[in-house]
Scaffold this motif. Sequence first.
Motif, PDB file in Angstrom:
ATOM      1  N   MET A   1      28.651  -5.923 -15.143  1.00 35.73           N
ATOM      2  CA  MET A   1      29.049  -7.315 -14.979  1.00 35.73           C
ATOM      3  C   MET A   1      28.003  -8.246 -15.578  1.00 35.73           C
ATOM      4  SD  MET A   1      29.553  -9.571 -11.454  1.00 35.73           S
ATOM      5  CE  MET A   1      27.806  -9.461 -11.057  1.00 35.73           C
ATOM      6  N   ILE A   2      28.461  -9.185 -16.385  1.00 34.34           N
ATOM      7  CA  ILE A   2      27.584 -10.233 -16.902  1.00 34.34           C
ATOM      8  C   ILE A   2      27.924 -11.518 -16.158  1.00 34.34           C
ATOM      9  CG2 ILE A   2      26.976 -11.628 -18.912  1.00 34.34           C
ATOM     10  CD1 ILE A   2      27.498  -9.174 -20.641  1.00 34.34           C
ATOM     11  N   PHE A   3      26.935 -12.062 -15.452  1.00 37.60           N
ATOM     12  CA  PHE A   3      27.161 -13.241 -14.613  1.00 37.60           C
ATOM     13  C   PHE A   3      25.856 -14.023 -14.562  1.00 37.60           C
ATOM     14  CE2 PHE A   3      27.615 -15.729 -10.754  1.00 37.60           C
ATOM     15  CZ  PHE A   3      28.978 -16.044 -10.704  1.00 37.60           C
ATOM     16  N   THR A   4      25.896 -15.248 -15.055  1.00 32.35           N
ATOM     17  CA  THR A   4      24.676 -16.048 -15.147  1.00 32.35           C
ATOM     18  C   THR A   4      24.707 -17.222 -14.180  1.00 32.35           C
ATOM     19  OG1 THR A   4      24.504 -15.492 -17.489  1.00 32.35           O
ATOM     20  CG2 THR A   4      23.155 -17.334 -16.700  1.00 32.35           C
ATOM     21  N   VAL A   5      23.633 -17.382 -13.438  1.00 33.80           N
ATOM     22  CA  VAL A   5      23.442 -18.543 -12.572  1.00 33.80           C
ATOM     23  C   VAL A   5      22.314 -19.377 -13.166  1.00 33.80           C
ATOM     24  CG1 VAL A   5      22.904 -19.370 -10.248  1.00 33.80           C
ATOM     25  CG2 VAL A   5      24.160 -17.215 -10.545  1.00 33.80           C
ATOM     26  N   ALA A   6      22.626 -20.605 -13.555  1.00 33.89           N
ATOM     27  CA  ALA A   6      21.644 -21.519 -14.148  1.00 33.89           C
ATOM     28  C   ALA A   6      21.240 -22.545 -13.094  1.00 33.89           C
ATOM     29  CB  ALA A   6      22.244 -22.221 -15.361  1.00 33.89           C
ATOM     30  N   ILE A   7      19.961 -22.609 -12.789  1.00 35.41           N
ATOM     31  CA  ILE A   7      19.469 -23.545 -11.776  1.00 35.41           C
ATOM     32  C   ILE A   7      18.395 -24.430 -12.398  1.00 35.41           C
ATOM     33  CG2 ILE A   7      18.409 -23.795  -9.497  1.00 35.41           C
ATOM     34  CD1 ILE A   7      19.588 -21.148  -8.683  1.00 35.41           C
ATOM     35  N   ASP A   8      18.717 -25.697 -12.552  1.00 39.48           N
ATOM     36  CA  ASP A   8      17.806 -26.660 -13.161  1.00 39.48           C
ATOM     37  C   ASP A   8      17.342 -27.692 -12.145  1.00 39.48           C
ATOM     38  OD1 ASP A   8      17.904 -25.741 -15.928  1.00 39.48           O
ATOM     39  OD2 ASP A   8      19.993 -26.405 -15.908  1.00 39.48           O
ATOM     40  N   GLY A   9      16.334 -28.462 -12.543  1.00 40.64           N
ATOM     41  CA  GLY A   9      15.869 -29.543 -11.692  1.00 40.64           C
ATOM     42  C   GLY A   9      14.396 -29.822 -11.905  1.00 40.64           C
ATOM     43  N   PRO A  10      13.906 -30.918 -11.353  1.00 38.30           N
ATOM     44  CA  PRO A  10      12.499 -31.292 -11.505  1.00 38.30           C
ATOM     45  C   PRO A  10      11.586 -30.431 -10.644  1.00 38.30           C
ATOM     46  CG  PRO A  10      13.581 -32.819 -10.036  1.00 38.30           C
ATOM     47  CD  PRO A  10      14.656 -31.913 -10.564  1.00 38.30           C
ATOM     48  N   ILE A 197      28.155 -19.708  -5.641  1.00 37.25           N
ATOM     49  CA  ILE A 197      28.212 -18.460  -6.397  1.00 37.25           C
ATOM     50  C   ILE A 197      29.345 -17.577  -5.912  1.00 37.25           C
ATOM     51  CG2 ILE A 197      26.925 -16.340  -6.907  1.00 37.25           C
ATOM     52  CD1 ILE A 197      24.361 -18.158  -6.654  1.00 37.25           C
ATOM     53  N   GLU A 198      29.494 -17.483  -4.610  1.00 36.85           N
ATOM     54  CA  GLU A 198      30.559 -16.629  -4.063  1.00 36.85           C
ATOM     55  C   GLU A 198      31.938 -17.088  -4.519  1.00 36.85           C
ATOM     56  OE1 GLU A 198      28.557 -14.898   0.051  1.00 36.85           O
ATOM     57  OE2 GLU A 198      29.733 -16.750   0.140  1.00 36.85           O
ATOM     58  N   GLN A 199      32.113 -18.394  -4.701  1.00 42.10           N
ATOM     59  CA  GLN A 199      33.405 -18.911  -5.157  1.00 42.10           C
ATOM     60  C   GLN A 199      33.735 -18.461  -6.579  1.00 42.10           C
ATOM     61  OE1 GLN A 199      33.639 -23.191  -4.802  1.00 42.10           O
ATOM     62  NE2 GLN A 199      32.985 -23.172  -2.671  1.00 42.10           N
ATOM     63  N   ARG A 200      32.697 -18.179  -7.373  1.00 42.07           N
ATOM     64  CA  ARG A 200      32.908 -17.888  -8.788  1.00 42.07           C
ATOM     65  C   ARG A 200      32.710 -16.428  -9.166  1.00 42.07           C
ATOM     66  NH1 ARG A 200      31.412 -22.973  -8.084  1.00 42.07           N
ATOM     67  NH2 ARG A 200      32.154 -24.605  -9.500  1.00 42.07           N
ATOM     68  N   LEU A 201      32.269 -15.614  -8.227  1.00 42.90           N
ATOM     69  CA  LEU A 201      32.104 -14.188  -8.522  1.00 42.90           C
ATOM     70  C   LEU A 201      33.478 -13.541  -8.787  1.00 42.90           C
ATOM     71  CD1 LEU A 201      29.433 -12.935  -5.970  1.00 42.90           C
ATOM     72  CD2 LEU A 201      29.254 -12.849  -8.467  1.00 42.90           C
ATOM     73  N   PRO A 202      33.553 -12.682  -9.804  1.00 42.99           N
ATOM     74  CA  PRO A 202      34.832 -12.019 -10.061  1.00 42.99           C
ATOM     75  C   PRO A 202      35.197 -11.078  -8.912  1.00 42.99           C
ATOM     76  CG  PRO A 202      33.081 -11.066 -11.404  1.00 42.99           C
ATOM     77  CD  PRO A 202      32.506 -12.291 -10.754  1.00 42.99           C
ATOM     78  N   ALA A 203      36.481 -10.970  -8.654  1.00 45.66           N
ATOM     79  CA  ALA A 203      36.954 -10.083  -7.591  1.00 45.66           C
ATOM     80  C   ALA A 203      36.677  -8.644  -7.994  1.00 45.66           C
ATOM     81  CB  ALA A 203      38.448 -10.288  -7.362  1.00 45.66           C
TER      82      ALA A 203
END
Length: 204
Positions: A1-10, A197-203
């Motif tokens: 599975m390829i799944f990227t979480v991008a977290i940005d901020g100061p 993240i849980e909302q967007r994880l593939p089933a």
Amino acid sequence: MIFTVAIDGPAAAGKGTISREVAARFGFAHLDTGLIYRATGRRVLAGEAPLAAAQALLPEDLRADGLRTPEVAQAASRVAAIPEVRAALVDFQRRFARRKGGAVLDGRDIGTVICPEAEVKLFVTASDAVRAERRWLEERAAGHDTPLEDVLAELRARDARDAARATAPMVAAPDALVLDTSAMTVPEAVAAAVAQIEQRLPAE
């Protein structure tokens, strides 16, 4: 599975803590992209030219001592404003982001420049006063006796530099969830990120 979480901020908004917790929760690989720039900045402080430092960066540089000092943080922000330096470090980050098994990357331009195709994008922020106090407490714990007002001034200067740079400015992606952690506990902030993240994880 390829799944990227991008977290940005100061700085000191909580993105690093959230990223580590999220990566552990889902078993994803984690990359603090700020360390790439801190390691480059550290090499520059040691006398190297910025582009040469970026091109010569080694994995072990990310584990070097002293990457969390205020001096290295400021050097990191300065080299990050150089387009050629950012370009030299983009490919490394993109390869990490699309590795198999999932990846969490935290930084300032992950959702906008490095991984605009990321499955989940978060922009973690907090008030200047809250962030300054968090960073001040971190620095005191590390043995640095910087006055709180100086920490606040440094954060604001860095924010201004990161937001105003011509290449990859720090800004929330249009489709990112903005997460203000000013009044949140760490568990509350992590729970909010996990829910996205849980909302967007593939089933399965």
